[in-house]
Write a protein that holds these residues in place. Structure first.
Motif, PDB file in Angstrom:
ATOM      1  N   ASN A   8       0.803  -1.222   0.000  1.00 45.81           N
ATOM      2  CA  ASN A   8       0.000   0.000   0.000  1.00 45.81           C
ATOM      3  C   ASN A   8       0.836   1.272   0.000  1.00 45.81           C
ATOM      4  OD1 ASN A   8      -2.535  -1.275  -0.078  1.00 45.81           O
ATOM      5  ND2 ASN A   8      -2.418  -1.679   2.116  1.00 45.81           N
ATOM      6  N   SER A   9       2.112   1.179   0.345  1.00 44.65           N
ATOM      7  CA  SER A   9       2.951   2.373   0.420  1.00 44.65           C
ATOM      8  C   SER A   9       3.776   2.616  -0.845  1.00 44.65           C
ATOM      9  CB  SER A   9       3.893   2.290   1.623  1.00 44.65           C
ATOM     10  OG  SER A   9       4.858   1.265   1.421  1.00 44.65           O
ATOM     11  N   LEU A  10       3.821   1.644  -1.740  1.00 43.11           N
ATOM     12  CA  LEU A  10       4.621   1.755  -2.958  1.00 43.11           C
ATOM     13  C   LEU A  10       3.727   1.746  -4.192  1.00 43.11           C
ATOM     14  CD1 LEU A  10       7.399  -0.846  -2.091  1.00 43.11           C
ATOM     15  CD2 LEU A  10       7.636   1.640  -2.081  1.00 43.11           C
ATOM     16  N   PRO A  11       4.227   2.281  -5.308  1.00 39.81           N
ATOM     17  CA  PRO A  11       3.457   2.156  -6.552  1.00 39.81           C
ATOM     18  C   PRO A  11       3.239   0.677  -6.883  1.00 39.81           C
ATOM     19  CG  PRO A  11       5.294   3.686  -6.826  1.00 39.81           C
ATOM     20  CD  PRO A  11       5.463   3.030  -5.491  1.00 39.81           C
ATOM     21  N   LYS A  12       2.059   0.332  -7.336  1.00 41.57           N
ATOM     22  CA  LYS A  12       1.697  -1.075  -7.572  1.00 41.57           C
ATOM     23  C   LYS A  12       2.646  -1.774  -8.535  1.00 41.57           C
ATOM     24  CE  LYS A  12      -1.773  -0.459  -4.922  1.00 41.57           C
ATOM     25  NZ  LYS A  12      -1.265   0.090  -3.713  1.00 41.57           N
ATOM     26  N   GLU A  13       3.157  -1.059  -9.524  1.00 44.99           N
ATOM     27  CA  GLU A  13       4.048  -1.686 -10.506  1.00 44.99           C
ATOM     28  C   GLU A  13       5.442  -1.980  -9.953  1.00 44.99           C
ATOM     29  OE1 GLU A  13       4.137   2.751 -10.959  1.00 44.99           O
ATOM     30  OE2 GLU A  13       2.517   1.300 -11.035  1.00 44.99           O
ATOM     31  N   SER A  14       5.751  -1.519  -8.755  1.00 45.67           N
ATOM     32  CA  SER A  14       7.080  -1.759  -8.192  1.00 45.67           C
ATOM     33  C   SER A  14       7.200  -3.128  -7.515  1.00 45.67           C
ATOM     34  CB  SER A  14       7.464  -0.658  -7.205  1.00 45.67           C
ATOM     35  OG  SER A  14       6.593  -0.661  -6.107  1.00 45.67           O
ATOM     36  N   LEU A  15       6.094  -3.761  -7.190  1.00 47.01           N
ATOM     37  CA  LEU A  15       6.126  -5.084  -6.565  1.00 47.01           C
ATOM     38  C   LEU A  15       5.597  -6.122  -7.552  1.00 47.01           C
ATOM     39  CD1 LEU A  15       4.808  -4.307  -2.991  1.00 47.01           C
ATOM     40  CD2 LEU A  15       7.146  -4.793  -3.678  1.00 47.01           C
ATOM     41  N   LYS A  16       6.510  -6.785  -8.229  1.00 46.68           N
ATOM     42  CA  LYS A  16       6.112  -7.778  -9.222  1.00 46.68           C
ATOM     43  C   LYS A  16       6.185  -9.196  -8.683  1.00 46.68           C
ATOM     44  CE  LYS A  16       7.443  -4.822 -12.961  1.00 46.68           C
ATOM     45  NZ  LYS A  16       8.233  -4.617 -14.142  1.00 46.68           N
ATOM     46  N   SER A  17       7.133  -9.445  -7.766  1.00 47.09           N
ATOM     47  CA  SER A  17       7.266 -10.793  -7.217  1.00 47.09           C
ATOM     48  C   SER A  17       7.978 -10.750  -5.868  1.00 47.09           C
ATOM     49  CB  SER A  17       8.031 -11.707  -8.168  1.00 47.09           C
ATOM     50  OG  SER A  17       9.374 -11.323  -8.258  1.00 47.09           O
ATOM     51  N   PHE A  18       7.755 -11.798  -5.085  1.00 48.07           N
ATOM     52  CA  PHE A  18       8.476 -12.049  -3.842  1.00 48.07           C
ATOM     53  C   PHE A  18       9.139 -13.411  -3.977  1.00 48.07           C
ATOM     54  CE2 PHE A  18       7.699  -8.970  -0.563  1.00 48.07           C
ATOM     55  CZ  PHE A  18       6.530  -8.335  -0.928  1.00 48.07           C
ATOM     56  N   THR A  19      10.319 -13.528  -3.442  1.00 48.23           N
ATOM     57  CA  THR A  19      10.996 -14.821  -3.380  1.00 48.23           C
ATOM     58  C   THR A  19      11.463 -15.002  -1.944  1.00 48.23           C
ATOM     59  OG1 THR A  19      11.717 -14.536  -5.664  1.00 48.23           O
ATOM     60  CG2 THR A  19      12.799 -16.252  -4.389  1.00 48.23           C
ATOM     61  N   SER A  20      11.136 -16.133  -1.363  1.00 44.64           N
ATOM     62  CA  SER A  20      11.458 -16.329   0.048  1.00 44.64           C
ATOM     63  C   SER A  20      11.909 -17.749   0.313  1.00 44.64           C
ATOM     64  CB  SER A  20      10.233 -16.021   0.908  1.00 44.64           C
ATOM     65  OG  SER A  20       9.291 -17.055   0.797  1.00 44.64           O
ATOM     66  N   ASP A  21      12.352 -17.953   1.553  1.00 47.03           N
ATOM     67  CA  ASP A  21      12.651 -19.311   1.991  1.00 47.03           C
ATOM     68  C   ASP A  21      11.330 -19.972   2.381  1.00 47.03           C
ATOM     69  OD1 ASP A  21      11.954 -18.273   4.475  1.00 47.03           O
ATOM     70  OD2 ASP A  21      13.987 -18.254   5.235  1.00 47.03           O
ATOM     71  N   ARG A  22      11.397 -21.140   2.953  1.00 48.17           N
ATOM     72  CA  ARG A  22      10.178 -21.885   3.260  1.00 48.17           C
ATOM     73  C   ARG A  22       9.780 -21.766   4.726  1.00 48.17           C
ATOM     74  NH1 ARG A  22       8.873 -25.170  -1.074  1.00 48.17           N
ATOM     75  NH2 ARG A  22      10.477 -25.201  -2.664  1.00 48.17           N
TER      76      ARG A  22
END
Length: 69
Positions: free
Chosen positions: A18-32
């Protein structure tokens, strides 16, 4: 984050979303980790969610390099 629960993680990701432009968050990669059990909710926001393979530190080099003491 309050704790390492999926609800706390989703709350933190939602604040970021909600604090960033929507196009700036395309993916998340994380551990399990258990805190990332919220991946379904994150994908409903339109963000692709990927997981690293277990015991494959080379797949997350930038994360490992920033985890200094």
């Amino acid at each position: 984050m309050k704790c390492r629960s999926k609800d706390s993680m989703f709350e933190a990701i939602s604040k970021l979303y909600n604090s960033l432009p929507k196009e700036s968050l395309k993916s998340f990669t994380s551990d399990r980790g258990k805190e990332f059990a919220c991946y379904n909710e994150v994908e409903k926001l339109g963000i692709d969610f990927y997981f690293f393979d277990p015991y494959s530190a080379w797949e997350r080099g930038s994360n490992e390099n920033s985890n200094g003491c």
